[in-house]
Write a protein that holds these residues in place. Structure first.
Motif, mmCIF file in Angstrom:
data_model
loop_
_atom_site.group_PDB
_atom_site.id
_atom_site.type_symbol
_atom_site.label_atom_id
_atom_site.label_comp_id
_atom_site.label_asym_id
_atom_site.label_seq_id
_atom_site.Cartn_x
_atom_site.Cartn_y
_atom_site.Cartn_z
ATOM 1 N N GLU A 1 0.822 -1.207 0.000
ATOM 2 C CA GLU A 1 0.000 0.000 0.000
ATOM 3 C C GLU A 1 0.856 1.257 0.000
ATOM 4 O OE1 GLU A 1 -4.247 -0.749 2.164
ATOM 5 O OE2 GLU A 1 -2.517 -0.456 3.488
ATOM 6 N N GLN A 2 0.280 2.327 -0.543
ATOM 7 C CA GLN A 2 0.842 3.657 -0.418
ATOM 8 C C GLN A 2 -0.085 4.437 0.495
ATOM 9 O OE1 GLN A 2 0.995 4.399 -4.719
ATOM 10 N NE2 GLN A 2 3.200 4.630 -4.533
ATOM 11 N N ILE A 3 0.456 5.023 1.544
ATOM 12 C CA ILE A 3 -0.387 5.679 2.531
ATOM 13 C C ILE A 3 0.118 7.077 2.848
ATOM 14 C CG2 ILE A 3 -1.007 3.475 3.607
ATOM 15 C CD1 ILE A 3 0.936 4.206 5.887
ATOM 16 N N VAL A 4 -0.760 7.894 3.447
ATOM 17 C CA VAL A 4 -0.384 9.148 4.083
ATOM 18 C C VAL A 4 -0.947 9.097 5.498
ATOM 19 C CG1 VAL A 4 -0.313 10.459 1.947
ATOM 20 C CG2 VAL A 4 -2.438 10.356 3.254
ATOM 21 N N TYR A 5 -0.379 9.907 6.365
ATOM 22 C CA TYR A 5 -0.862 9.969 7.734
ATOM 23 C C TYR A 5 -1.665 11.251 7.933
ATOM 24 C CZ TYR A 5 1.989 5.971 9.048
ATOM 25 O OH TYR A 5 2.515 4.703 9.149
#
Length: 348
Positions: free
Chosen positions: A291-295
């Motif tokens: 996955e590619q995520i941001v916080y």
């Protein structure tokens, strides 16, 4: 005596209270310090909707638009060597010659057999016209002649493969040979690179490929030359690679001065028009497994939100994801060490 004892008791009681108070204050400060220690310092950015002109960016090795490898098809001694690396050659020019004794011997034998069969056929043809020999004798001579002719052609072809000629105009590359060394069939001899135009092949994700057309402009930054040049999309693959799930896009780069060389590395930015949506710094995106995520910050806590990249360039990416809300904050510094659910402290 009773008064002294009473004063002593009071002092002891007060001292005990002070000790308890000191311990309580100390514990409270310690808890506050511990609470402060678990807060992860991060920098954040407020999400906003914007229109931004983005180009899809990817890097790859640059090659000539034509690169032809030449492989030996015969064994033998290298007797002719007419070029070296970097030489410009023309189509039809002899580059190498390999002395293949077996091929040469076969050619001589085939030529001798051909001449014998030809003379006999011509003789029998005249005798047959005068009805001095049978038809069977004539046909046998004709068959022998045709067979010898075919064998000579094959021997010539095999012997000609000992001579390596350039098929295109270009520059010699990867030639590491010396005259009189032994050559083995299957050995890579050299390449000829057409440097009039160069080519870079980059992988493009499925959600981007439809935004790119043949003829789309591109910019290519070449590390070794420390310069940026213009190019154009020349070809787009119709199917995705089974392993990477990406589409191969070929970009042609004019190279009239021949300064761009095969093997240099380039970073291509393909114009994909204006992207409407949430645009964030690429560095805020973190890869976690597949996955590619941001916080995102929620009530002082870091919350991991999976995102899908719609478009990107070297610095920014247009993304979408459930939980990305205009006005909310994402972590842009500290995102690589923060954990999902971890308390954070915003810093400037």
């Amino acid at each position: 005596m009773k008064i002294v004892k009473s004063l002593y008791t009071k002092k002891k009681y007060i001292a005990g209270l002070l000790l308890i108070l000191a311990i309580t204050v100390s514990c409270r400060k310690k808890k506050e310090q511990e609470a402060e220690e678990v807060l992860r310092p991060v920098k954040v950015q407020v999400l906003s909707r914007s229109d931004m002109s983005l180009g899809y960016t990817a890097g790859a090795e640059i090659k000539g638009k034509e690169e032809i490898p030449y492989v030996a098809v015969v064994n033998g001694e290298l007797t002719v060597l007419n070029a070296k690396n970097g030489d410009e050659v023309n189509a039809g020019q002899v580059i190498l010659g390999i002395d293949n004794q077996s091929a040469r011997s076969n050619l001589q034998s085939a030529a001798a057999s051909y001449n014998t069969a030809r003379i006999q056929y011509e003789k029998y043809s005249q005798l047959y016209q005068k009805r001095l020999i049978t038809e069977t004798e004539y046909l046998n001579a004709k068959t022998n002649y045709q067979s010898a002719s075919a064998n000579l052609a094959l021997a010539n072809d095999s012997n000609n493969k000992s001579v390596i000629k350039a098929d295109i105009n270009g520059v010699i590359s990867g030639l590491d040979l010396e005259r009189h060394q032994q050559i083995s069939a299957g050995q890579l001899l050299f390449k000829i690179v057409n440097e009039s135009e160069m080519e870079i092949k980059v992988g493009v994700s499925p959600n981007i490929v439809n935004k790119i057309k043949v003829g789309t402009a591109a910019k290519i930054k070449i590390d070794e030359l420390d310069r940026e040049v213009s190019g154009e999309v020349h070809e787009i693959s119709g199917t995705a690679d089974t392993k990477t799930r990406q589409f191969i896009v070929k970009i042609r780069i004019p190279n009239p001065e021949r300064k761009i060389k095969s093997g240099m590395y380039g970073t291509a930015s393909i114009d994909t028009g204006v992207e409407k949506g949430i645009v964030i710094p690429k560095e805020s995106i973190v890869v976690r497994g597949v996955e590619q995520i941001v916080y995102v910050i929620q009530s002082g806590v870091a919350k991991a939100v999976p995102v899908k990249i719609l478009n990107q360039n070297e610095k920014f990416a247009a993304v979408e994801g459930e939980g990305l809300i205009i006005g909310s904050e994402i972590i842009t510094d500290g995102q690589n060490v923060v954990q999902d659910g971890e308390k954070i402290k915003k810093i400037n």
